[in-house]
Write an enzyme that holds these catalytic residues in place. Structure first.
Site, short mmCIF file in Angstrom:
data_model
loop_
_atom_site.label_atom_id
_atom_site.label_comp_id
_atom_site.label_asym_id
_atom_site.label_seq_id
_atom_site.Cartn_x
_atom_site.Cartn_y
_atom_site.Cartn_z
N GLU A 36 0.84 -1.21 0.00
CA GLU A 36 0.00 0.00 0.00
C GLU A 36 0.86 1.25 0.00
OE1 GLU A 36 -3.13 0.31 -1.10
OE2 GLU A 36 -3.80 -0.99 0.53
N HIS A 37 0.46 2.20 -0.82
CA HIS A 37 1.20 3.47 -0.96
C HIS A 37 2.64 3.21 -1.40
CE1 HIS A 37 -1.56 6.71 0.16
NE2 HIS A 37 -2.14 5.82 0.95
N ASP A 39 2.90 2.06 -5.00
CA ASP A 39 2.87 1.99 -6.47
C ASP A 39 3.55 3.20 -7.10
OD1 ASP A 39 0.68 3.66 -5.75
OD2 ASP A 39 -0.62 2.91 -7.35
N GLY A 126 -16.62 5.55 -3.69
CA GLY A 126 -15.83 6.35 -2.74
C GLY A 126 -15.45 5.57 -1.50
N GLY A 128 -12.80 3.41 -1.30
CA GLY A 128 -11.43 2.89 -1.39
C GLY A 128 -11.35 1.59 -2.17
N SER A 130 -11.67 1.49 -5.55
CA SER A 130 -11.35 1.86 -6.94
C SER A 130 -12.57 2.07 -7.82
CB SER A 130 -10.43 0.83 -7.60
OG SER A 130 -9.16 0.97 -7.09
N SER A 131 -13.61 2.66 -7.26
CA SER A 131 -14.76 2.98 -8.11
C SER A 131 -14.35 4.00 -9.17
CB SER A 131 -15.93 3.51 -7.27
OG SER A 131 -15.52 4.57 -6.45
N ASP A 176 -4.52 0.87 -9.35
CA ASP A 176 -5.97 0.65 -9.45
C ASP A 176 -6.39 0.37 -10.88
OD1 ASP A 176 -5.75 1.32 -6.82
OD2 ASP A 176 -6.75 3.26 -6.99
N TYR A 225 -2.94 12.64 0.27
CA TYR A 225 -2.34 11.69 -0.69
C TYR A 225 -1.18 12.37 -1.41
CZ TYR A 225 -2.02 8.18 -4.39
OH TYR A 225 -1.56 7.20 -5.25
#
Ligand code: GLA
Length: 393
Positions: A36-37, A39, A126, A128, A130-131, A176, A225
Site C-alpha cells: 500500500e502506498h 505503487d 468512494g 477505497g 477503486s470505483s 488501481d 495523498y
C-alpha cells in the site's frame, strides 16, 4: 451504487433513451491485499479485482452530446456537449472520471461521438475500492468498443491514470487502473510498478476475502495523498536514490540521523512494505496463514504509525478482526487502498465469513453509531466488453 436488477440494464436504458444500447461493459473494483502506498514509487503491489463492478451500457446518439445517467443514489442526469470535456467541480465531480477519459482519447486523435450512457453496478462508491478507476475503465472500453479499436491494458490503464491526474486532480499511481484492467478470477496480481510486469498469483481456495467499508471518507484525503507522494520524493532525494524503490533498509538506517524524522518514517513504511509483498506471496503459496496474518498486521501498523494514512474507523475494524482471531477463522486484516476512510479487508477461512461479518458490524456500530457495509468478495476477471443484452453476472 445499490444493487439494481442488472439483467434489465438494457431495458432501463431503452426506457431512458428510447433506443436499445449498442454495447455493454463491466469494470470491476479492486482490493489491495498488500503493498500500500508504494505503487507511485515503483514498488510491488498485490491487488485483486473483485466481483463487484461498475456496469455501463451505451449507444451513439448522433446529437453531439454526452447524455450521462447514473443509477447511483442522488446523482442527477447531465448533458455535456462533446466539445466541452473540461473538468467539473462540486456535485459534478464524478463526471471527471468520464470526461477526463474521453478527453484523453480525443487528445490522442480519436473521434468522441455523441453518446447516451447509463452507469449502474454494485460497487460501493468512494469506499477505497477503486470505483474511480472502474468508472474510467468502463468509459474507456465503451469508447473503444464503439470505435472498433482498442488499446492494450497497460496503455489503457496509463490513459485512465492521466485522466485522473488531469481532471480529478488526484496524483494516483497505476495500481488501481491496472488491477481493474488485468484482473484474473481466483488470483491476485503481483505488479512490479517499476516495469509494470503483472504476475497472477493463485489465492488459497480456503481463504476468503471479507470487505468492511467504514462508510466514512475524511476531508483532505486527496491533499494528504499528494503530500505523501511529496514526502516520498523528498526522502528519495535526501537518500540519493531516484525513487524509494531503490532504497534499502541499510541505506535508510545509515542516513536516518540526517533526515527529517517524518521522512524517515515515510521511507521506513515504503521500504518495509515493499519487502512484505514477496513475503506475503510466499506465505500464500505455502498456505501459511500465520505468516500471512502477521504481514497484514505489520502493513496496517506501518500505514497507521509511519505513513499516517489510517483513521480511527479503519483501526477499529482491523483491531476487531485481529481480536476475533482464529476462533472466527481470521487469517489477517488491514486497511486497503489510499486510507483516511474507506475499507478494510479481512482474510478469513472459508465458511466463517458470516460469523466474522456479524462480529465486525456489531463491534463497529457499538463504537461509531453506524453500521459498516460488510460483504464477502471473490477475485474476478478483468474489465470487459459484453454484448448489450448480457445477463448481469
Ligand atoms: C489509491 C491510488 C493508488 C494507490 C493507493 C495506495 O488507491 O489510486 O494508486 O497509491 O491509493 O496504495
Amino acid at each position: 451504487m445499490s444493487s439494481p436488477a442488472l439483467s434489465s440494464l438494457s431495458a432501463r436504458f431503452a426506457v431512458r433513451f428510447g433506443t436499445d444500447p449498442a454495447l455493454r461493459v463491466r469494470a470491476p473494483g479492486r482490493v489491495n491485499l498488500i503493498g500500500e502506498h508504494v505503487d507511485y514509487v515503483g514498488g510491488l503491489v498485490l491487488p485483486v479485482a473483485i466481483d463487484r463492478a461498475v456496469h455501463a451500457v451505451a449507444a451513439p446518439n448522433g446529437a453531439g452530446l454526452l447524455r450521462l445517467v447514473s443509477e447511483a443514489p442522488g446523482v442527477a442526469a447531465v448533458e455535456v456537449p462533446v466539445d466541452a470535456l473540461g473538468p467539473r467541480a462540486g456535485a459534478e465531480h464524478w463526471l471527471n472520471y468520464v470526461l477526463g477519459v474521453l478527453a484523453q482519447y480525443r487528445d490522442r486523435g480519436w473521434k468522441v461521438p455523441g453518446l447516451d450512457i447509463l452507469f449502474a453496478g454494485d460497487l460501493p462508491l468512494g469506499a477505497g475500492l477503486s470505483s474511480s478507476a472502474a468508472l474510467e475503465t468502463a468509459t474507456a472500453l465503451l469508447l473503444e468498443g464503439l470505435s472498433g479499436r482498442g488499446l492494450d491494458p497497460i496503455g489503457r490503464a496509463r490513459l485512465c491514470q492521466q485522466a485522473e491526474h488531469g481532471h480529478a486532480g488526484v496524483p494516483c499511481g497505476l495500481m488501481d487502473q491496472l488491477a481493474v484492467g488485468a484482473g484474473r478470477a481466483g488470483h491476485a496480481l503481483l505488479i512490479d510498478c517499476r516495469d509494470l510486469r503483472v504476475t497472477p498469483v493463485p489465492l488459497p481456495p480456503d481463504w476468503s476475502i471479507v470487505v468492511a467499508d467504514t462508510r466514512v471518507k475524511h476531508a483532505l484525503a486527496d491533499g494528504e495523498y499528494r503530500r505523501r507522494r511529496e514526502d516520498c520524493e523528498a526522502a528519495a532525494r535526501a537518500l540519493g536514490v531516484s525513487t524509494l524503490r531503490d532504497a534499502s533498509p541499510e541505506l535508510l538506517a545509515t542516513n536516518a540521523a540526517r533526515l527529517d524524522e517524518r521522512l524517515v518514517r515515510r521511507a521506513r513504511h515504503v521500504v518495509t512494505e515493499i519487502a512484505r509483498v514477496p513475503a506475503f506471496v510466499a506465505a500464500a503459496a505455502a498456505g501459511d496463514a500465520g505468516a500471512a496474518g502477521e504481514l497484514l498486521r505489520a502493513s496496517h501498523l506501518s500505514l497507521r504509525d509511519d505513513f499516517e494514512v489510517s483513521c480511527p474507523e479503519l483501526d477499529a475494524l482491523a483491531e476487531a478482526a485481529w481480536r476475533a482471531g482464529a476462533e472466527l477463522g481470521v487469517i489477517g486484516a488491514r486497511m486497503t487502498g489510499g486510507g483516511f476512510g474507506g475499507a478494510t479487508i479481512t482474510l478469513v477461512r472459508r465458511g466463517q465469513e458470516a460469523e466474522l461479518a456479524r462480529h465486525l458490524e456489531v463491534d463497529f456500530a457499538g463504537r461509531f453509531g453506524h453500521t459498516p457495509l460488510v460483504f464477502v468478495t471473490r477475485a474476478a476477471g478483468a474489465a470487459e466488453i459484453l454484448p448489450p443484452d448480457h445477463p448481469a453476472k
